[in-house]
Design a protein around this motif. Structure first.
Motif, short mmCIF file in Angstrom:
data_model
loop_
_atom_site.label_atom_id
_atom_site.label_comp_id
_atom_site.label_asym_id
_atom_site.label_seq_id
_atom_site.Cartn_x
_atom_site.Cartn_y
_atom_site.Cartn_z
N ARG B 99 24.98 -0.81 -28.38
CA ARG B 99 26.24 -0.91 -29.10
C ARG B 99 26.58 -2.37 -29.39
O ARG B 99 26.21 -3.25 -28.61
CB ARG B 99 27.38 -0.29 -28.27
N PRO B 100 27.31 -2.66 -30.49
CA PRO B 100 27.61 -4.05 -30.86
C PRO B 100 28.30 -4.82 -29.74
O PRO B 100 28.00 -6.00 -29.51
CB PRO B 100 28.53 -3.91 -32.07
N GLY B 101 29.25 -4.16 -29.03
CA GLY B 101 29.98 -4.85 -27.97
C GLY B 101 29.04 -5.36 -26.89
O GLY B 101 29.16 -6.49 -26.42
N ARG B 102 28.08 -4.53 -26.54
CA ARG B 102 27.16 -4.92 -25.48
C ARG B 102 26.18 -6.00 -25.97
O ARG B 102 25.78 -6.87 -25.21
CB ARG B 102 26.39 -3.68 -25.02
N ARG B 103 25.84 -5.92 -27.25
CA ARG B 103 24.95 -6.95 -27.80
C ARG B 103 25.66 -8.30 -27.81
O ARG B 103 25.08 -9.33 -27.46
CB ARG B 103 24.53 -6.57 -29.23
N LEU B 104 26.94 -8.31 -28.21
CA LEU B 104 27.69 -9.57 -28.25
C LEU B 104 27.91 -10.13 -26.85
O LEU B 104 27.81 -11.35 -26.64
CB LEU B 104 29.03 -9.38 -28.96
N LEU B 105 28.19 -9.24 -25.89
CA LEU B 105 28.34 -9.70 -24.51
C LEU B 105 27.02 -10.32 -24.03
O LEU B 105 27.01 -11.39 -23.41
CB LEU B 105 28.73 -8.52 -23.60
N SER B 106 25.91 -9.67 -24.35
CA SER B 106 24.61 -10.19 -23.97
C SER B 106 24.37 -11.57 -24.58
O SER B 106 23.79 -12.46 -23.95
CB SER B 106 23.49 -9.25 -24.41
N ALA B 107 24.82 -11.76 -25.82
CA ALA B 107 24.65 -13.05 -26.49
C ALA B 107 25.53 -14.11 -25.85
O ALA B 107 25.08 -15.22 -25.55
CB ALA B 107 24.99 -12.92 -27.97
N PHE B 108 26.79 -13.76 -25.57
CA PHE B 108 27.72 -14.74 -25.01
C PHE B 108 27.23 -15.26 -23.66
O PHE B 108 27.47 -16.42 -23.30
CB PHE B 108 29.12 -14.12 -24.84
N LEU B 109 26.53 -14.41 -22.90
CA LEU B 109 26.15 -14.78 -21.54
C LEU B 109 24.79 -15.47 -21.45
O LEU B 109 24.30 -15.74 -20.36
CB LEU B 109 26.17 -13.53 -20.64
N ILE B 110 24.17 -15.76 -22.59
CA ILE B 110 22.85 -16.41 -22.55
C ILE B 110 22.92 -17.74 -21.82
O ILE B 110 23.75 -18.59 -22.15
CB ILE B 110 22.32 -16.65 -24.00
N VAL B 111 22.08 -17.91 -20.80
CA VAL B 111 21.84 -19.21 -20.17
C VAL B 111 20.35 -19.29 -19.83
O VAL B 111 19.69 -18.27 -19.71
CB VAL B 111 22.64 -19.41 -18.85
N ASP B 112 19.86 -20.51 -19.65
CA ASP B 112 18.43 -20.71 -19.40
C ASP B 112 17.92 -19.83 -18.26
O ASP B 112 16.93 -19.13 -18.38
CB ASP B 112 18.14 -22.16 -19.02
N HIS B 113 18.63 -19.90 -17.11
CA HIS B 113 18.10 -19.29 -15.89
C HIS B 113 18.05 -17.77 -15.99
O HIS B 113 17.07 -17.15 -15.59
CB HIS B 113 18.95 -19.69 -14.69
N ALA B 114 19.14 -17.16 -16.51
CA ALA B 114 19.18 -15.70 -16.58
C ALA B 114 18.12 -15.20 -17.57
O ALA B 114 17.44 -14.20 -17.32
CB ALA B 114 20.57 -15.22 -17.01
#
Lengths: 108, 232
Positions: B99-114
Motif C-alpha cells: 500500500r502507498p502508506g507503507r511504501r512512503l513509511l519505508s522510504a522515510f525510514l531509509i538509513v544506511d544501517h537498516a
C-alpha cells in the motif's frame, strides 16, 4: 532573517530534501532498474568524497593556516588507524576524543 | 500485521541490536551538534525527527555554526543524502505491491544501517509483506535508538556548548564514518582528492571549498577503473 527563522528554514528545507531523495524511486520512477551503473557508482562515492572534504580543512588548517603537526592532525591519524583496526564507530569516536582532550590539555 | 509479519518485524529489530551499539555515540554527537551550534533542544529534536539523517544533520549544523550561508548548509546536507537515492532504487522494487502508506513509511525510514542489515536477509522471506515487516523492524529499532540518544546528547550538550573538545567531536565522527568506505580504490581516490581540493580551497567564501572538494572527489573516483573485487 532572524536566527530562529534561519534555523527553521534550514530544518524545513533539509527535511524536504532528505525525504525527496529517499522517496525518489518509490514515487517517480516506475522502473528503478533504470539507474545506470555509472550513476550508481557516483552515488556510492558521495560518502567518502563528502566526509573527507568536510573533515580535511578542520584537521589540517585548525587555525586557518596549513598546520600538518597539531593535536587535530595527530588525533585524526590515530582515529583513522583505530577505525580500520577495530572497525567500531563508537571506539573510534570515544578513543579519539580522549586523545584529543589529552593533547589539547598538554597545549598542543 | 499478520502473525508472520509480526514475527519478521521482531526478527528485524533483533538483527539491528549489534549495529545499534555503534550508532549510540554518533546519535549523541548529532544531538550535541545542535546545541553546540546555537540551536535549542527543541530545534535540535525537530531537526532529528523531520530530517532523520545523522551525517547530513551534523554537516549542516557545522556549516551553519561556522557562519556559512543557509543555502550552502542545506546544499551540503542534500548532497550527503544523495546516497539514499541508491537505497531507494534498491528497495522500491522489493516493496512494489504494498500500500502507498507503507511504501512512503519505508522510504522515510531509509538509513544506511537498516538498509544494509535488511537487504542481506531478504532472501529468507518469500512475500513482500514479510520482507517489508523485517525491514520496518530493523528501521524501528534504529529510529527509536537514534531519537532517544540524540535527545540525550542535546540535553548533555547544553552544559558543554562552546568547549573546543566538543567542537572536535563532530569532525571526529565523520572520520569514523569515513573509514569503512576506504576499501575500494575509487573510494580511496575520491576521499583523497576531496580532502586535498577542500584544503586548497578552504579560503573560498561560504565554505564552497567543501562542495568543490566533494564534487571533485566524486569525479576523480569515477575516473578510476574499479577492480573486479571492488564491484562486489
Amino acid at each position: 532573517m532572524t536566527t530562529t527563522g534561519a534555523v527553521w528554514l534550514m530544518i524545513a528545507l533539509t527535511a524536504v530534501g532528505s525525504f525527496s531523495t529517499r522517496a525518489s524511486f518509490f514515487l517517480i520512477l516506475r522502473n528503478p532498474e533504470s539507474l545506470t551503473p555509472r550513476v550508481r557508482r557516483a552515488l556510492s562515492l558521495v560518502p567518502p568524497a563528502a566526509f573527507a572534504a568536510l573533515v580535511a580543512p578542520i584537521v589540517l588548517k585548525p587555525e586557518g593556516n596549513l598546520e600538518p603537526v597539531s593535536a587535530e592532525a595527530a588525533t585524526a591519524l590515530v582515529a583513522l588507524v583505530l577505525g580500520r583496526v577495530t572497525g567500531s564507530l563508537g571506539a573510534t569516536i570515544f578513543a579519539g576524543l580522549a586523545l584529543y582532550t589529552l593533547l589539547h590539555g598538554l597545549g598542543l | 500485521m499478520s502473525n508472520g509479519e509480526q514475527s519478521a518485524f521482531r526478527q528485524g529489530s533483533v538483527a539491528m541490536l549489534p549495529v545499534l551499539v555503534g550508532v549510540v555515540p554518533f546519535a549523541l554527537v548529532a544531538g550535541l551538534a545542535g546545541v553546540a551550534n546555537g540551536l535549542s533542544v527543541l530545534e535540535t529534536a525537530a531537526f532529528s525527527l523531520l530530517t532523520y539523517a545523522g551525517a547530513a544533520q551534523i554537516a549542516a549544523l557545522e556549516l551553519f555554526g561556522r557562519g556559512a550561508p543557509l543555502w550552502v548548509a542545506i546544499g551540503t546536507a542534500v548532497i550527503i543524502n544523495l546516497r539514499f537515492a541508491m537505497y531507494s532504487a534498491a528497495l522500491a522494487p522489493q516493496f512494489r505491491d504494498l500500500r502507498p502508506g507503507r511504501r512512503l513509511l519505508s522510504a522515510f525510514l531509509i538509513v544506511d544501517h537498516a538498509y544494509a542489515v535488511a537487504s542481506s536477509q531478504f532472501h529468507r522471506f518469500r512475500g513482500q509483506r514479510q520482507r517489508n515487516a523485517y525491514y520496518l523492524g530493523a528501521c524501528a529499532a534504529f529510529w527509536v535508538t537514534w531519537q532517544v540518544c540524540a535527545l540525550i546528547g542535546s540535553l548533555a550538550g547544553v552544559g558543554l556548548a562552546g568547549s573546543p573538545i566538543l567542537r572536535f567531536a563532530l569532525p571526529l565522527s565523520f572520520l569514523a564514518l569515513l573509514v569503512p568506505h576506504l576499501r575500494a580504490r575509487p573510494a580511496v581516490v575520491a576521499a583523497l582528492v576531496g580532502a586535498i581540493v577542500a584544503v586548497v580551497f578552504s579560503e573560498l567564501p561560504a565554505n564552497l571549498g567543501m562542495l568543490a572538494g566533494a564534487l571533485s572527489g566524486i569525479v576523480a573516483g569515477l575516473l578510476v577503473e574499479p577492480t573486479p573485487e571492488d564491484q562486489s
